[in-house]
Design an enzyme around this catalytic site. Sequence first.
Site, PDB file in Angstrom:
ATOM      1  N   HIS A  18       0.840  -1.211   0.000  1.00  0.00           N
ATOM      2  CA  HIS A  18       0.000   0.000   0.000  1.00  0.00           C
ATOM      3  C   HIS A  18       0.875   1.261   0.000  1.00  0.00           C
ATOM      4  CE1 HIS A  18      -3.135  -2.613   2.285  1.00  0.00           C
ATOM      5  NE2 HIS A  18      -3.635  -2.388   1.081  1.00  0.00           N
ATOM      6  N   LYS A  42     -15.441  -8.358   4.158  1.00  0.00           N
ATOM      7  CA  LYS A  42     -14.293  -8.666   5.022  1.00  0.00           C
ATOM      8  C   LYS A  42     -14.606  -8.513   6.498  1.00  0.00           C
ATOM      9  CE  LYS A  42     -10.571  -7.530   1.831  1.00  0.00           C
ATOM     10  NZ  LYS A  42      -9.568  -6.529   1.473  1.00  0.00           N
ATOM     11  N   ARG A  91      -2.527  -6.199  -8.260  1.00  0.00           N
ATOM     12  CA  ARG A  91      -1.445  -7.182  -8.157  1.00  0.00           C
ATOM     13  C   ARG A  91      -1.531  -8.130  -9.343  1.00  0.00           C
ATOM     14  NH1 ARG A  91      -2.942  -8.308  -2.101  1.00  0.00           N
ATOM     15  NH2 ARG A  91      -4.839  -8.281  -3.299  1.00  0.00           N
ATOM     16  N   SER A 129      -2.965  -7.829   2.915  1.00  0.00           N
ATOM     17  CA  SER A 129      -3.241  -7.733   4.358  1.00  0.00           C
ATOM     18  C   SER A 129      -3.682  -9.097   4.885  1.00  0.00           C
ATOM     19  CB  SER A 129      -4.344  -6.706   4.615  1.00  0.00           C
ATOM     20  OG  SER A 129      -3.964  -5.451   4.124  1.00  0.00           O
TER      21      SER A 129
HETATM   22  O1  PNS Z   1      -8.909  -3.006   0.503  1.00  0.00           O
HETATM   23  P1  PNS Z   1     -10.210  -3.496  -0.072  1.00  0.00           P
HETATM   24  O2  PNS Z   1     -10.988  -4.275   0.982  1.00  0.00           O
HETATM   25  O3  PNS Z   1     -10.029  -4.275  -1.340  1.00  0.00           O
HETATM   26  O4  PNS Z   1     -11.063  -2.189  -0.431  1.00  0.00           O
HETATM   27  C1  PNS Z   1     -12.379  -2.289  -0.917  1.00  0.00           C
HETATM   28  C2  PNS Z   1     -13.148  -0.975  -0.659  1.00  0.00           C
HETATM   29  C3  PNS Z   1     -13.192  -0.680   0.827  1.00  0.00           C
HETATM   30  C4  PNS Z   1     -12.454   0.158  -1.393  1.00  0.00           C
HETATM   31  C5  PNS Z   1     -14.586  -1.167  -1.216  1.00  0.00           C
HETATM   32  O5  PNS Z   1     -15.214  -2.243  -0.580  1.00  0.00           O
HETATM   33  C6  PNS Z   1     -15.435   0.105  -1.074  1.00  0.00           C
HETATM   34  O6  PNS Z   1     -15.295   1.035  -1.844  1.00  0.00           O
HETATM   35  N1  PNS Z   1     -16.340   0.108  -0.063  1.00  0.00           N
HETATM   36  C7  PNS Z   1     -17.246   1.214   0.178  1.00  0.00           C
HETATM   37  C8  PNS Z   1     -18.628   0.919  -0.461  1.00  0.00           C
HETATM   38  C9  PNS Z   1     -18.544   1.133  -1.955  1.00  0.00           C
HETATM   39  O7  PNS Z   1     -18.555   2.246  -2.430  1.00  0.00           O
HETATM   40  N2  PNS Z   1     -18.399   0.000  -2.720  1.00  0.00           N
HETATM   41  C10 PNS Z   1     -18.118  -0.001  -4.144  1.00  0.00           C
HETATM   42  C11 PNS Z   1     -19.303   0.142  -5.032  1.00  0.00           C
HETATM   43  S1  PNS Z   1     -20.704  -0.792  -4.598  1.00  0.00           S
END
Ligand code: PNS
Length: 163
Positions: A18, A42, A91, A129
């Site tokens: 990150h 998650k 990745r 992570s």
């Molecule tokens: O590190 P991650 O878990 O891959 O990140 C995913 C994250 C947190 C960026 C994604 O789940 C997110 O944007 N969550 C907020 C809700 C949202 O806007 N979701 C995407 C469109 S439905």
Amino acid sequence: MPKLAIYPGSFDPVTNGHVDIIVRGLKIFDHIIVCILNNPAKKVLFTVEERMDMLASSLNGLKNIEIASFDGLLVDYAVQRQANAILRGMRAVSDFEYEFQMALMNRRLNRNIQTVFLMTGLRWIFTSSSIIKEAARFGGNINGMVPKIVQRNLKQKFSTPDT
Ligand code: PNS
């Protein structure tokens, strides 16, 4: 107008992968807001406050960075902060489908916000992570994969009897 991006994620916890994306992202954007958002898929280990503290300490010394958290849709947060870009790291091929789906959904929700991908540095290609937490849980050596504060906090989390 300054180029402002949101770098969203769970950051549970932040990894060196990150940090690499943020450092490289700063070569493209004038300012990056690193924002902790909720990923309903998650189960998290660290609280939002703990994750923010680890981010702050890991990014200490970097200019043009802000650390934030938001409960809601990413695109709504981007509008609120007047950011027109979302920065994500990619990745291996295994990330592609999920990232593609999320980028298209975000685009569908708001066409003015563009998702920009940076390929993860080769040395971080296998780190995530989740895999780091798994290794740390069973006492594996995660030296060099996460910032020092994260290494310490993971050790502490997994050495307490209630985890
Ligand atoms: O590190 P991650 O878990 O891959 O990140 C995913 C994250 C947190 C960026 C994604 O789940 C997110 O944007 N969550 C907020 C809700 C949202 O806007 N979701 C995407 C469109 S439905």
